[in-house]
Write a protein that holds these residues in place. Structure first.
Motif, mmCIF file in Angstrom:
data_model
loop_
_atom_site.group_PDB
_atom_site.id
_atom_site.type_symbol
_atom_site.label_atom_id
_atom_site.label_comp_id
_atom_site.label_asym_id
_atom_site.label_seq_id
_atom_site.Cartn_x
_atom_site.Cartn_y
_atom_site.Cartn_z
ATOM 1 N N PHE A 185 76.168 34.388 72.761
ATOM 2 C CA PHE A 185 75.967 33.497 73.856
ATOM 3 C C PHE A 185 75.066 32.461 73.632
ATOM 4 C CE2 PHE A 185 74.285 32.083 78.013
ATOM 5 C CZ PHE A 185 75.404 32.022 78.569
ATOM 6 N N TYR A 186 75.411 31.337 73.748
ATOM 7 C CA TYR A 186 74.657 30.149 73.594
ATOM 8 C C TYR A 186 74.451 29.303 75.026
ATOM 9 C CZ TYR A 186 75.863 31.022 68.635
ATOM 10 O OH TYR A 186 75.949 31.587 67.399
ATOM 11 N N PHE A 187 73.197 29.062 75.086
ATOM 12 C CA PHE A 187 73.125 28.002 76.273
ATOM 13 C C PHE A 187 72.170 26.872 75.609
ATOM 14 C CE2 PHE A 187 70.453 26.663 80.017
ATOM 15 C CZ PHE A 187 71.704 26.537 80.938
ATOM 16 N N GLU A 188 72.894 25.593 75.839
ATOM 17 C CA GLU A 188 72.330 24.513 75.345
ATOM 18 C C GLU A 188 71.895 24.555 73.779
ATOM 19 O OE1 GLU A 188 71.761 21.232 76.289
ATOM 20 O OE2 GLU A 188 72.689 21.749 78.246
ATOM 21 N N GLY A 189 72.956 25.188 73.063
ATOM 22 C CA GLY A 189 72.964 25.417 71.767
ATOM 23 C C GLY A 189 72.044 26.261 71.115
ATOM 24 N N THR A 190 71.522 27.080 71.975
ATOM 25 C CA THR A 190 70.274 27.903 71.402
ATOM 26 C C THR A 190 70.711 29.264 71.795
ATOM 27 O OG1 THR A 190 68.997 27.767 73.405
ATOM 28 C CG2 THR A 190 68.354 26.608 71.501
ATOM 29 N N GLU A 191 70.515 30.405 70.910
ATOM 30 C CA GLU A 191 71.202 31.737 71.024
ATOM 31 C C GLU A 191 70.356 32.528 71.959
ATOM 32 O OE1 GLU A 191 72.156 35.463 68.011
ATOM 33 O OE2 GLU A 191 70.720 33.536 67.220
ATOM 34 N N PHE A 192 70.914 33.376 72.799
ATOM 35 C CA PHE A 192 70.516 34.276 73.791
ATOM 36 C C PHE A 192 70.998 35.682 73.463
ATOM 37 C CE2 PHE A 192 69.071 30.538 76.150
ATOM 38 C CZ PHE A 192 68.228 31.001 77.176
ATOM 39 N N LYS A 193 71.036 35.939 72.411
ATOM 40 C CA LYS A 193 71.679 37.071 71.908
ATOM 41 C C LYS A 193 70.385 38.344 72.147
ATOM 42 C CE LYS A 193 74.502 39.627 68.678
ATOM 43 N NZ LYS A 193 75.687 39.713 69.073
ATOM 44 N N ASN A 194 71.005 39.498 72.756
ATOM 45 C CA ASN A 194 70.088 40.676 72.732
ATOM 46 C C ASN A 194 69.998 41.337 71.675
ATOM 47 O OD1 ASN A 194 68.526 42.855 73.264
ATOM 48 N ND2 ASN A 194 69.751 43.125 75.342
ATOM 49 N N GLU A 195 68.812 41.179 70.857
ATOM 50 C CA GLU A 195 68.679 41.947 69.414
ATOM 51 C C GLU A 195 68.277 43.418 69.684
ATOM 52 O OE1 GLU A 195 69.200 40.325 66.522
ATOM 53 O OE2 GLU A 195 69.392 37.959 67.178
ATOM 54 N N ILE A 196 67.492 43.624 70.519
ATOM 55 C CA ILE A 196 66.953 45.084 70.544
ATOM 56 C C ILE A 196 67.771 46.264 70.944
ATOM 57 C CG2 ILE A 196 64.593 44.051 70.367
ATOM 58 C CD1 ILE A 196 64.519 44.044 73.525
ATOM 59 N N VAL A 197 68.521 46.048 72.190
ATOM 60 C CA VAL A 197 69.063 46.999 72.777
ATOM 61 C C VAL A 197 70.919 46.335 73.215
ATOM 62 C CG1 VAL A 197 67.480 48.482 73.742
ATOM 63 C CG2 VAL A 197 68.403 46.432 75.055
ATOM 64 N N GLN A 402 61.534 32.047 72.185
ATOM 65 C CA GLN A 402 62.318 32.762 73.241
ATOM 66 C C GLN A 402 61.613 34.008 73.449
ATOM 67 O OE1 GLN A 402 66.356 35.251 73.512
ATOM 68 N NE2 GLN A 402 66.795 33.066 74.001
ATOM 69 N N ARG A 403 61.325 34.706 74.686
ATOM 70 C CA ARG A 403 60.848 35.891 74.870
ATOM 71 C C ARG A 403 61.587 36.799 76.002
ATOM 72 N NH1 ARG A 403 54.681 38.396 75.463
ATOM 73 N NH2 ARG A 403 55.257 38.295 73.226
ATOM 74 N N GLN A 438 61.248 41.462 72.864
ATOM 75 C CA GLN A 438 62.012 40.670 71.520
ATOM 76 C C GLN A 438 61.376 39.375 71.808
ATOM 77 O OE1 GLN A 438 66.434 40.735 71.244
ATOM 78 N NE2 GLN A 438 66.141 38.523 71.893
ATOM 79 N N ASP A 439 60.694 38.900 70.673
ATOM 80 C CA ASP A 439 60.231 37.439 70.536
ATOM 81 C C ASP A 439 60.954 36.742 69.268
ATOM 82 O OD1 ASP A 439 58.311 37.778 72.354
ATOM 83 O OD2 ASP A 439 56.926 38.271 70.845
ATOM 84 N N ARG A 440 61.530 35.526 69.759
ATOM 85 C CA ARG A 440 62.331 34.860 68.783
ATOM 86 C C ARG A 440 61.524 33.585 68.321
ATOM 87 N NH1 ARG A 440 67.961 35.354 68.173
ATOM 88 N NH2 ARG A 440 68.041 36.078 70.472
ATOM 89 N N TYR A 441 61.427 33.126 67.325
ATOM 90 C CA TYR A 441 60.756 31.833 66.870
ATOM 91 C C TYR A 441 62.071 31.349 65.852
ATOM 92 C CZ TYR A 441 56.582 34.119 68.064
ATOM 93 O OH TYR A 441 55.464 34.590 68.807
ATOM 94 N N ALA A 442 62.641 30.409 66.391
ATOM 95 C CA ALA A 442 64.125 29.911 65.718
ATOM 96 C C ALA A 442 64.094 28.284 65.466
ATOM 97 C CB ALA A 442 65.099 30.302 66.553
ATOM 98 N N LEU A 443 64.401 27.987 63.849
ATOM 99 C CA LEU A 443 65.012 26.801 63.819
ATOM 100 C C LEU A 443 66.079 26.564 63.406
ATOM 101 C CD1 LEU A 443 63.544 24.078 62.693
ATOM 102 C CD2 LEU A 443 63.319 25.160 60.345
#
Length: 918
Positions: A185-197, A402-403, A438-443
């Motif tokens: 899932f992408y919203f405005e080109g950034t990822e909203f994937k649930n990585e933890i569960v 993202q948090r 889940q904290d995401r720091y993305a470039l």
């Protein structure tokens, strides 16, 4: 490995330096325009200036035609554009075109000399150009559909059920044979994937709330198969959505919707209508700060719900039956600033925030006190910069934080025990309390270069992720009973220890792709990507020496990591190919298809459980002949802990992860035909998706068959597979103001897998890897039909609606006794049958007893305008025909409710709404 790290660091440094000096938007959320400009004799015209101007914001983008007359306008925000072609020797022409998310639209021009042309020519370009010629299997959710169709929860993701191959799963959705976890899932080109569960979209695990303000969502595209190399970590499909932005005019709206029990029908398990009240409200505002340059947009929505859940239990537990109050409150907001200081630079900053509070886990066999209080929080910040280096070269840099945080707590006070009977689940829930982060720091960086008939695109992302889990599993002891009449449990489970685990992980993805117009009628999409993850499965974790010594006779060495022998997976190379060929030479009849490899990742829950079982220990205590003797005092947690302290129970549950655990992967193949008839598009396609490396666990030490030193030994395996074959048919007539729109989709599919619903299926049901056998999936729907339409009626009324009709899905049927003697009764199937032998029966509807799911929603609205303000009155009806959609079928043959449903979908619900906009 040392040289790989040096090479990797060098590559990332080079790309980072490039991205700091360059900056295009990922096709995941933008659009582009291409075309050819010729004279009235068909000869290409070079050096034509082509200007694209957004009619709402004034933002402009330019290009120059090549010697072959080709131009490309790269990566513009979706919207309505005036595309103008200007040349000193020819008359100016302008075409108006609507660009949707992810579209690459062809707009051709035939220019005539100024002497022959009288005035400027302005025409409307074809709206279905991209939909005819695309190679991917995708469906747009257009702005008119998102704004006009009735959406009960105001969650636009409900509309994904209109897409062939997509299947609703609770408040989210899966694709084909794959669960939500595998959908990107992408919203405005950034990822909203649930990585933890599990859950797919960050914020949708366990939540029925609205992930985005509906009034802030401009449009979306759902791609089920054959998406390009730019998409990562999505083996089961992609949803890409974009938000609205401010324009050169101030626009705003305020809405309110209301529903209570008087507007609801009575459900099939309700003796009387339960109390109910829902209020949804929101406000949006956007406009210019500096015309044609700087714009803002803000939106907020709140949902306030007094809902009720009905508990349906066996006759021995009738005192727990009834309907109970389960309130929900949700808040979600978005703010966006867009700025174009010059034609070559574009900045975009957005903030998103969400908070939900819910009561969950109540209803069906679960009594009220087994419910949980749930909190859900998501915050996202993203800054984007586009830099137009030249008319044919552009770059975009995106920075994102993202948090995601969710937590649950038991309604039952500590230390109330839980009791699990075949026909009732009583007391506390086993897996609460929990608190996850889940904290995401993305470039992200994408570069696009247009050269002749090629559009090359390449890019990378780097993400640094922090995961944290606080899990007090079985803090409340849980007791399991074989029969409703049992006076003593056959097993108890209790947990104790230190509940916190934290890890960091780095992810990298690199891709390159080429959209190649080989001829005016043949287009190829060629691409390859590679993904890397530094710490997907606890690479530095060392299995304790005592465990190694005790169990090495039962398992290969790969299950006993030393902290140095787990290596990142380096083979995630993913070639992708698509084609479309216009056999009519007129843009009317197109064959298309392709194939590709798509990798995903394992949720961190897999790795966290391995560590947690050594810090927070879960003990299994078995009661009965030859085991512990039951005493009612063991309902007390402290008494169970005393048994553990006395050494009278096996060691706690542990998890074993093989060092070579591979990430999940799909291989996809599709082929199809599209036919355009005027403004209607017909499509028929076949798709095949093979899933590999799907993981689950099995308890290798059930009934202490390996050793009595340990309790359950949960072994992870990536031996799972899935199979999905489907035929899709679609009818698409886009809505136009003053007219009507209609979309119909039909799917016939065959869906199989080796375990169901969740990666933890084997944790509940399997005791051997041999139990992974091909069987109908719980997502196996033989037929699914969806329909949606928008119609303008006399006297200014508008009617819109959508519905879905699907045949029944399978469910698990077990004998209710431990026939195979492995200590688990949920894997003992009736003689001659396998997993999922039951199937939800069809209900009466047109075709007798065909569809198990029948639902249709309608909205009737009327606008009243006065001095720039518009008042909209809305009447909405969900499940308007009050069809009963049963679920929760009991598959335990020993249960008094065997073969009967214990839940049902919502009955008819009528809602009143109003909106004021300007």
């Amino acid at each position: 490995m040392r040289y790989f790290k040096i090479a990797l660091i060098s590559l990332l440094s080079l790309i980072l330096l490039t991205s700091l000096t360059l900056a295009q938007g990922s096709g995941a959320y933008t659009a582009s325009v291409t075309g050819k400009i010729v004279d009235n004799e068909g000869k290409p015209i070079p050096d034509v200036e082509v200007i694209a101007k957004n009619v709402e914001t004034g933002y402009t983008r330019g290009a120059i035609t090549t010697a072959g007359g080709i131009y490309n306008i790269l990566s513009v925000p979706p919207g309505t554009y005036e595309i103008s072609a200007l040349h000193i020797a020819y008359g100016k022409q302008t075409k108006v075109v609507e660009l949707g998310v992810g579209e690459r639209v062809t707009v051709n021009f035939t220019l005539v000399s100024k002497e022959l042309q009288v005035g400027e020519v302005v025409v409307t370009a074809e709206a279905l150009d991209y939909e005819v010629k695309k190679a991917e299997l995708s469906v747009p959710l257009r702005p008119q559909q998102i704004s006009a169709l009735p959406v009960n929860t105001r969650n636009f993701l409900e509309l994904t059920s209109l897409v062939p191959g997509m299947k609703p799963i609770g408040a989210t959705f899966g694709s084909g044979a794959l669960q939500p976890t595998w959908v990107g899932f992408y919203f405005e080109g950034t990822e909203f994937k649930n990585e933890i569960v599990e859950g797919g979209l960050a914020g949708q695990f366990l939540s029925g709330g609205n992930p985005f303000p509906l009034d802030a969502v401009k449009e979306a595209r759902v791609i089920t198969q054959l998406y390009k190399a730019e998409y990562s970590k999505a083996a089961g499909g992609v949803v890409s959505a974009v938000s609205k932005s401010g324009t050169n005019e101030f626009h705003g709206s305020v809405f309110f919707t209301y529903r209570d029990k008087q507007l609801n029908a009575r459900g099939p398990f309700e003796k009387e209508k339960p109390g109910f009240k829902r209020r949804q409200t929101g406000v949006s505002l956007g406009g210019p700060i500096i015309r044609d340059k700087l714009h803002f947009f803000v939106s907020y929505e709140g949902t306030f719900l007094d809902k009720f859940a009905t508990v349906v239990v066996g006759p021995l537990f009738s005192q727990y039956a009834g309907t109970f109050h389960v309130p929900f409150g949700g808040h979600v907001g978005l703010a966006r600033l867009t700025f174009q200081p010059s034609v070559n630079h574009f900045f975009d900053f957005s903030y998103y925030g969400r908070f939900d509070r819910d009561y969950m886990g109540i209803g069906g066999l679960s009594v009220y006190e087994r419910g949980r209080l749930f909190y859900n929080r998501v915050y996202n910040y993203v800054l984007k910069h586009q830099y137009i280096i030249s008319p044919n070269l552009m770059n975009e840099l995106r920075i994102n934080f993202q948090r995601y945080n969710w937590e649950i707590a038991n309604i039952a006070p500590f230390p109330t025990p839980g009791k699990i009977y075949p026909s009732a689940y009583i007391g506390a829930f086993s897996h609460a309390p929990q608190n996850w982060f889940q904290d995401r720091y993305a470039l992200y960086n994408d570069i696009t270069y247009a050269m002749g008939n090629h559009v090359f695109k390449g890019g990378f992302f780097i993400q640094r992720l922090r995961y944290e889990a606080n899990q007090k599993l079985y803090l409340h002891p849980i007791f399991y009973f074989q029969y409703d009449t049992s006076t003593a449990p056959y097993q108890a489970r209790v947990g104790v220890g230190t509940p916190t685990v934290e890890k960091w992980n780095t992810q990298l993805g690199i891709y390159i792709q080429d959209d190649w117009n080989v001829t005016p009628y043949l287009t190829l999409n060629l691409g390859i990507r590679w993904d890397y993850e530094s710490n997907m499965i606890n690479n530095d974790f060392a299995v304790p020496d005592t465990v190694r010594r005790d169990l090495q006779q039962f398992f290969p060495a790969k299950y006993f990591s030393t902290g140095k022998d787990r290596k990142p997976y380096l083979k995630a190379f993913q070639p992708r190919f698509g084609f479309s060929y216009d056999i009519s030479k007129e843009g009317k009849t197109v064959i298309f298809g392709g194939a590709g490899i798509y990798y995903d990742r394992h949720v961190w829950n897999v790795a966290s459980d391995e560590i947690l079982r050594y810090t927070w220990k879960v003990y299994y205590l078995d009661f009965g002949p030859g085991k512990l003797t039951w005493d009612n005092r063991y309902y007390n947690r402290d008494e169970l802990l005393n048994l553990i302290a006395q050494g009278r129970v096996p060691a706690p549950e542990i998890f074993l992860i093989p060092n070579d655990l591979k990430p999940p992967m799909t291989v996809q193949f599709s082929v199809g035909l599209r036919q355009r008839i005027s403004d209607v598009l017909l499509s028929l396609s076949y798709t095949k998706v093979l899933g590999y490396n799907e993981i689950t666990t099995y308890n290798a030490n059930s009934k202490s068959r390996l050793t009595k030193k340990y309790g359950p030994i949960q072994v992870w395996t990536d031996a799972g597979n899935s199979w999905y074959d489907a035929i899709y048919f679609t009818f698409d007539k886009p809505y136009k103001p003053g007219s009507w729109g209609l979309n119909i989709a039909y799917t016939v599919s065959w869906t199989y897998d080796e375990f169901d619903n969740t990666i933890y299926y084997g944790y509940l049901y399997y005791t051997s890897p041999d139990m992974l056998k091909k069987a109908p999936s719980s997502l196996d729907e033989r037929h699914r039909i969806s329909i949606n339409g928008i119609f303008e009626l006399p006297f200014g009324f508008k009617l819109s609606g959508w519905g879905t009709f699907a045949t029944g899905r399978p469910y698990l049927v077990v004998t209710g006794t431990d026939d195979n003697g492995d200590g688990v009764i949920e894997n003992d199937y009736p003689a001659g049958l396998g997993r999922n032998a039951g199937r939800v029966p069809g209900q009466r509807f047109i075709f007798k007893y065909v569809f198990a799911e029948r639902n249709f929603n309608l909205r009737l609205s009327r606008d009243f305008s006065y001095r720039g303000f518009t008042l909209t009155l809305m009447l909405e009806a969900f499940n308007v025909f009050n069809w009963t959609n049963f679920g929760g079928y009991v598959g335990n043959m020993k249960s008094a409710l065997f073969g009967k449903p214990t839940s049902a979908g919502a009955p008819r619900q009528i809602q009143l709404g109003t909106r004021i906009s300007f």
